[in-house]
Write a protein that holds these residues in place. Structure first.
Motif, short mmCIF file in Angstrom:
data_model
loop_
_atom_site.label_atom_id
_atom_site.label_comp_id
_atom_site.label_asym_id
_atom_site.label_seq_id
_atom_site.Cartn_x
_atom_site.Cartn_y
_atom_site.Cartn_z
N GLY A 68 0.54 -1.01 0.17
CA GLY A 68 0.45 0.67 0.06
C GLY A 68 0.73 1.40 0.19
O GLY A 68 0.18 2.59 0.17
N LEU A 69 2.39 1.00 -0.62
CA LEU A 69 2.91 2.18 -0.40
C LEU A 69 2.73 2.43 -1.59
O LEU A 69 3.51 2.77 -2.63
CB LEU A 69 4.94 1.96 0.34
N LEU A 126 -1.70 -4.24 2.71
CA LEU A 126 -1.81 -4.44 4.00
C LEU A 126 -1.56 -3.32 5.24
O LEU A 126 -2.51 -2.80 6.03
CB LEU A 126 -0.44 -4.55 3.99
N ILE A 127 -1.55 -1.93 4.59
CA ILE A 127 -1.55 -0.62 5.23
C ILE A 127 -2.95 -0.50 5.69
O ILE A 127 -3.52 -0.34 6.57
CB ILE A 127 -1.19 0.32 4.83
N SER A 128 -3.87 -0.60 4.80
CA SER A 128 -5.37 -0.51 4.93
C SER A 128 -5.89 -1.20 6.27
O SER A 128 -6.40 -1.51 6.56
CB SER A 128 -6.21 -0.32 3.58
N TYR A 129 -5.25 -2.62 5.68
CA TYR A 129 -5.32 -3.63 7.15
C TYR A 129 -5.38 -2.78 8.10
O TYR A 129 -6.06 -3.54 9.26
CB TYR A 129 -5.27 -5.46 6.54
N SER A 140 1.48 7.46 2.52
CA SER A 140 0.17 6.61 2.01
C SER A 140 -0.84 6.42 2.64
O SER A 140 -2.09 5.41 2.83
CB SER A 140 1.14 5.35 1.52
N VAL A 141 -0.69 5.90 4.31
CA VAL A 141 -0.69 5.56 5.00
C VAL A 141 -2.33 7.20 5.21
O VAL A 141 -3.35 6.78 5.53
CB VAL A 141 -0.46 6.13 6.68
#
Length: 210
Positions: free
Chosen positions: A80-81, A144-147, A132-133
């Motif tokens: 997710g970057l 992954l970041i969203s999770y 990105s976050v």
């Protein structure tokens, strides 16, 4: 490692043990299944053609640079970057894969290396992870970041996971790409077969090499 972590900060998956580690592996495995990875194939094929065109123009290329571009593009999508403030995320993350020995370094050299590593951490966090976050917090995606945001991870906790998954994904992907190329260059008959093979047969050849 645990003693150096700020109070209340979650342990990265690399340092988790037992049920907690297994559960996190189970929940994040969906981002790395063959079905999930297949959704990135059009992007990978387009990038492969672009890189091949560059090779044709330049006549030669450093394989390390070639596989860095491909691996980083795929890893960025999975983790997710995808909202970096500046280009160069591959080089910034590649610092974490550097395998420099420090035994022969002078105290000054070691201090310089330590300062450089800390700068790399800050650059990667503020230029790549944080934007990105913020973007996924507003608009979640299947990555992954969203999770991790769904699980209540804070920015720095997500940073540690991004480094873990990002560096591991880049390292293994680049090694395999170099290995596959090595086999194909050393075995002209196999390379010729690979060029005319269909999608499924190419995958089978790569799996055999793996």
């Amino acid at each position: 490692f645990q003693e150096r972590m700020p109070d209340g900060m979650r342990r990265p998956i690399l340092y988790q043990e037992g049920p907690a580690h297994l559960e996190q592996r189970k929940q994040t495995a969906r981002f790395f299944t063959p079905t999930s990875v297949a959704t990135y194939e059009p992007m990978m094929e387009a990038l492969a053609k672009e890189l091949a065109a560059q090779l044709v123009r330049k006549k030669s290329v450093n394989v390390r640079d070639l596989n860095l571009s491909m691996a980083m593009r795929v890893v960025s999508q999975v983790v997710g970057l995808t909202h970096s403030r500046l280009p160069g995320i591959a080089q910034r993350l590649d610092v974490f894969l550097a395998n420099e020995t420090i035994e022969r370094q002078t105290p000054i050299g070691a201090a310089i290396r330590k300062a450089r590593n800390r700068l790399s951490v800050l650059l990667f966090f503020f230029l790549d992870v944080k934007p990105s976050v913020d973007a996924h917090r507003k608009k979640p995606a299947e990555d992954l970041i969203s999770y991790l945001l769904e699980q209540g991870y804070n920015d720095w906790e997500i940073f540690t996971e991004a480094v873990t998954y990002g560096a591991a994904g880049m390292g293994t992907t680049r090694e395999f790409m170099a290995l596959a190329l090595w086999h194909l260059l050393e075995q002209p008959a196999l390379a010729a077969r690979y060029r005319v093979a269909g999608h499924d047969e190419r995958i089978a050849i790569l799996q055999e090499i793996l």
